[in-house]
Design a protein around this motif. Sequence first.
Motif, PDB file in Angstrom:
ATOM      1  N   LEU A 187       0.821  -1.202   0.000  1.00 35.92           N
ATOM      2  CA  LEU A 187       0.000   0.000   0.000  1.00 35.92           C
ATOM      3  C   LEU A 187       0.859   1.257   0.000  1.00 35.92           C
ATOM      4  N   PHE A 188       0.458   2.210  -0.842  1.00 35.84           N
ATOM      5  CA  PHE A 188       0.994   3.569  -0.801  1.00 35.84           C
ATOM      6  C   PHE A 188      -0.173   4.506  -0.547  1.00 35.84           C
ATOM      7  N   VAL A 189       0.024   5.476   0.364  1.00 25.79           N
ATOM      8  CA  VAL A 189      -1.008   6.454   0.686  1.00 25.79           C
ATOM      9  C   VAL A 189      -0.445   7.851   0.482  1.00 25.79           C
ATOM     10  N   GLY A 190      -1.109   8.633  -0.362  1.00 27.76           N
ATOM     11  CA  GLY A 190      -0.660  10.008  -0.584  1.00 27.76           C
ATOM     12  C   GLY A 190      -0.943  10.462  -1.998  1.00 27.76           C
ATOM     13  N   ASN A 191      -0.609  11.728  -2.259  1.00 30.03           N
ATOM     14  CA  ASN A 191      -0.736  12.270  -3.608  1.00 30.03           C
ATOM     15  C   ASN A 191       0.319  11.657  -4.519  1.00 30.03           C
ATOM     16  N   ALA A 192      -0.050  11.409  -5.745  1.00 33.26           N
ATOM     17  CA  ALA A 192       0.929  10.918  -6.715  1.00 33.26           C
ATOM     18  C   ALA A 192       1.651  12.123  -7.312  1.00 33.26           C
ATOM     19  N   GLU A 193       2.613  12.653  -6.577  1.00 34.48           N
ATOM     20  CA  GLU A 193       3.382  13.814  -7.013  1.00 34.48           C
ATOM     21  C   GLU A 193       4.860  13.465  -6.969  1.00 34.48           C
ATOM     22  N   PRO A 194       5.706  14.209  -7.686  1.00 35.55           N
ATOM     23  CA  PRO A 194       7.116  13.807  -7.820  1.00 35.55           C
ATOM     24  C   PRO A 194       7.839  13.593  -6.503  1.00 35.55           C
ATOM     25  N   ARG A 195       7.558  14.399  -5.477  1.00 29.00           N
ATOM     26  CA  ARG A 195       8.288  14.285  -4.209  1.00 29.00           C
ATOM     27  C   ARG A 195       8.033  12.939  -3.531  1.00 29.00           C
ATOM     28  N   LYS A 196       6.926  12.281  -3.850  1.00 26.59           N
ATOM     29  CA  LYS A 196       6.585  11.016  -3.199  1.00 26.59           C
ATOM     30  C   LYS A 196       7.405   9.843  -3.729  1.00 26.59           C
ATOM     31  N   ASN A 197       8.127  10.061  -4.843  1.00 22.86           N
ATOM     32  CA  ASN A 197       9.135   9.085  -5.278  1.00 22.86           C
ATOM     33  C   ASN A 197       8.535   7.746  -5.703  1.00 22.86           C
ATOM     34  N   LEU A 198       7.354   7.781  -6.285  1.00 19.45           N
ATOM     35  CA  LEU A 198       6.726   6.534  -6.716  1.00 19.45           C
ATOM     36  C   LEU A 198       7.501   5.856  -7.844  1.00 19.45           C
ATOM     37  N   GLY A 199       8.227   6.627  -8.623  1.00 14.73           N
ATOM     38  CA  GLY A 199       9.018   6.032  -9.697  1.00 14.73           C
ATOM     39  C   GLY A 199      10.034   5.027  -9.165  1.00 14.73           C
ATOM     40  N   THR A 200      10.684   5.354  -8.061  1.00 17.17           N
ATOM     41  CA  THR A 200      11.646   4.422  -7.461  1.00 17.17           C
ATOM     42  C   THR A 200      10.943   3.183  -6.930  1.00 17.17           C
ATOM     43  N   LEU A 201       9.779   3.373  -6.326  1.00 14.62           N
ATOM     44  CA  LEU A 201       9.018   2.222  -5.823  1.00 14.62           C
ATOM     45  C   LEU A 201       8.608   1.308  -6.970  1.00 14.62           C
ATOM     46  N   LEU A 202       8.162   1.875  -8.076  1.00 12.92           N
ATOM     47  CA  LEU A 202       7.768   1.048  -9.222  1.00 12.92           C
ATOM     48  C   LEU A 202       8.984   0.342  -9.829  1.00 12.92           C
ATOM     49  N   SER A 203      10.117   1.000  -9.847  1.00 13.09           N
ATOM     50  CA  SER A 203      11.335   0.346 -10.355  1.00 13.09           C
ATOM     51  C   SER A 203      11.707  -0.855  -9.500  1.00 13.09           C
ATOM     52  N   ALA A 204      11.586  -0.712  -8.178  1.00 11.56           N
ATOM     53  CA  ALA A 204      11.883  -1.836  -7.289  1.00 11.56           C
ATOM     54  C   ALA A 204      10.929  -2.992  -7.533  1.00 11.56           C
ATOM     55  N   LEU A 205       9.661  -2.674  -7.706  1.00 12.25           N
ATOM     56  CA  LEU A 205       8.676  -3.728  -7.980  1.00 12.25           C
ATOM     57  C   LEU A 205       8.904  -4.363  -9.337  1.00 12.25           C
ATOM     58  N   ARG A 206       9.314  -3.571 -10.299  1.00 16.04           N
ATOM     59  CA  ARG A 206       9.570  -4.109 -11.635  1.00 16.04           C
ATOM     60  C   ARG A 206      10.649  -5.181 -11.570  1.00 16.04           C
ATOM     61  N   GLY A 207      11.705  -4.924 -10.794  1.00 15.46           N
ATOM     62  CA  GLY A 207      12.762  -5.920 -10.645  1.00 15.46           C
ATOM     63  C   GLY A 207      12.284  -7.178  -9.945  1.00 15.46           C
ATOM     64  N   LEU A 208      11.421  -7.017  -8.941  1.00 14.71           N
ATOM     65  CA  LEU A 208      10.909  -8.188  -8.224  1.00 14.71           C
ATOM     66  C   LEU A 208      10.005  -9.029  -9.126  1.00 14.71           C
ATOM     67  N   HIS A 209       9.128  -8.377  -9.857  1.00 19.70           N
ATOM     68  CA  HIS A 209       8.209  -9.135 -10.723  1.00 19.70           C
ATOM     69  C   HIS A 209       8.970  -9.889 -11.808  1.00 19.70           C
ATOM     70  N   GLY A 210      10.143  -9.388 -12.177  1.00 21.67           N
ATOM     71  CA  GLY A 210      10.908 -10.077 -13.211  1.00 21.67           C
ATOM     72  C   GLY A 210      11.607 -11.320 -12.702  1.00 21.67           C
ATOM     73  N   THR A 211      11.650 -11.497 -11.368  1.00 23.21           N
ATOM     74  CA  THR A 211      12.416 -12.602 -10.788  1.00 23.21           C
ATOM     75  C   THR A 211      11.578 -13.520  -9.907  1.00 23.21           C
ATOM     76  N   TYR A 212      10.632 -12.962  -9.175  1.00 18.19           N
ATOM     77  CA  TYR A 212       9.906 -13.730  -8.165  1.00 18.19           C
ATOM     78  C   TYR A 212       8.416 -13.802  -8.493  1.00 18.19           C
ATOM     79  N   PRO A 213       7.835 -14.957  -8.268  1.00 18.73           N
ATOM     80  CA  PRO A 213       6.385 -15.060  -8.448  1.00 18.73           C
ATOM     81  C   PRO A 213       5.647 -14.532  -7.219  1.00 18.73           C
ATOM     82  N   ASP A 214       4.384 -14.287  -7.388  1.00 18.48           N
ATOM     83  CA  ASP A 214       3.480 -13.979  -6.268  1.00 18.48           C
ATOM     84  C   ASP A 214       3.854 -12.702  -5.514  1.00 18.48           C
ATOM     85  N   ILE A 215       4.360 -11.705  -6.212  1.00 21.01           N
ATOM     86  CA  ILE A 215       4.571 -10.396  -5.588  1.00 21.01           C
ATOM     87  C   ILE A 215       3.204  -9.705  -5.492  1.00 21.01           C
ATOM     88  N   PRO A 216       2.789  -9.282  -4.306  1.00 22.59           N
ATOM     89  CA  PRO A 216       1.461  -8.668  -4.186  1.00 22.59           C
ATOM     90  C   PRO A 216       1.363  -7.380  -5.000  1.00 22.59           C
TER      91      PRO A 216
END
Length: 377
Positions: A187-216
């Motif tokens: 879960l992420f809670v907040g405005n989707a604005e640049p300071r919230k750094n969602l791009g880095t969070l999505l990059s981390a998830l992108r790497g996990l989905h490429g390697t591990y199954p069942d990432i929520p």
Amino acid sequence: MAARAGNGRPPAGAALAAPARSLDLAATAFTWRGLAGLAEALPPGVGSVARRAPARLLQESWVRGDRLPAELLVGHADVVHATNFVLPPLRAARGVLTIHDLSYLRTPDTVSEASARYATLVPRGLRRAAAVITPSQAIAEEVIAAYRLDPDRVTATPLGVDGRWFDAAPPKPEWLRERGFPERYLLFVGNAEPRKNLGTLLSALRGLHGTYPDIPPLVLVGPPGWGPALDTAGLPAGAVHGAGYLSEADLRTAVAGAVALCFPSRYEGFGLPPLEALAAGTPVIAADIPAVREVTAPVVGTAVRLVPPTDVDRLADALLDVIDGGYAGLSDGLGGVRRSGAVDADPREIGRRHARAFTWRRTAALTAAVYRRAAGS
């Protein structure tokens, strides 16, 4: 906020025997939209004062000089508290200015045009202010350094956690179905604005989905925000779910049911969502930035894991550790030794106990003390 302190002129009809240090409070909003529901939003004992004026016109006037003092809009006050960066010109009242953060200086690439104006408006307000309030000591120190203020003028008044968070319960299956939530989610809670750094969070998830199954899936809760559209390329369908704005009750339920709250911000003035997650019994993965570190330090490694906000690999490791191990995944190589207590202590209760230290009553008491000092200065 306008405050009339007991050592100033009392309001009409005030009891002469009132305690010497009592406060008579009234609130206003310098926008038409803000005034619309102001009276209904105020707690008992706080009145509202209002004179409608266009906010943009007021700010333009305050940028240009000392015209349109606050007393023209709110009437007599001993203290005028500007709660959001902009302290108007004053005739006789003492000014208190709240500065929530210095994002307009620290991360100017992440702020809106309106917030960028604070670079001009805040210094003007500081010249008028008898006292300054910040939500954290980290921001107090930044403000003191940036504007070369006397430390005695600046007070940190940490925010509080609403008591209802401690009663939050995970969602039931029908709640999940009605709102389109997956059974298991980050879960992420907040405005989707640049300071919230969602791009880095999505990059981390992108790497996990490429390697591990069942990432929520990652559920995003909050208003749309602004800035570049989120880049979900390379993520499988359903890996990111936008839930939009939730009511306060639904938000508490959503947080209580999450595998972890993700708070990867590049910069913050406080860190209320992590504290609310702790109150709800939810693990927290957050950015290792000064304000967040300040409010979570006693439970890092127990109920919170901090990672550098730009380190995609360490964020991915933290996410995977918590997805696989829950609270045990928060230790970040601490060898199972929790910083806030014995190894066999319940980390959920440790987190809740820490969150209980942050109360709105304390915030109010600290703020009232600032008003009294300002009125007497």
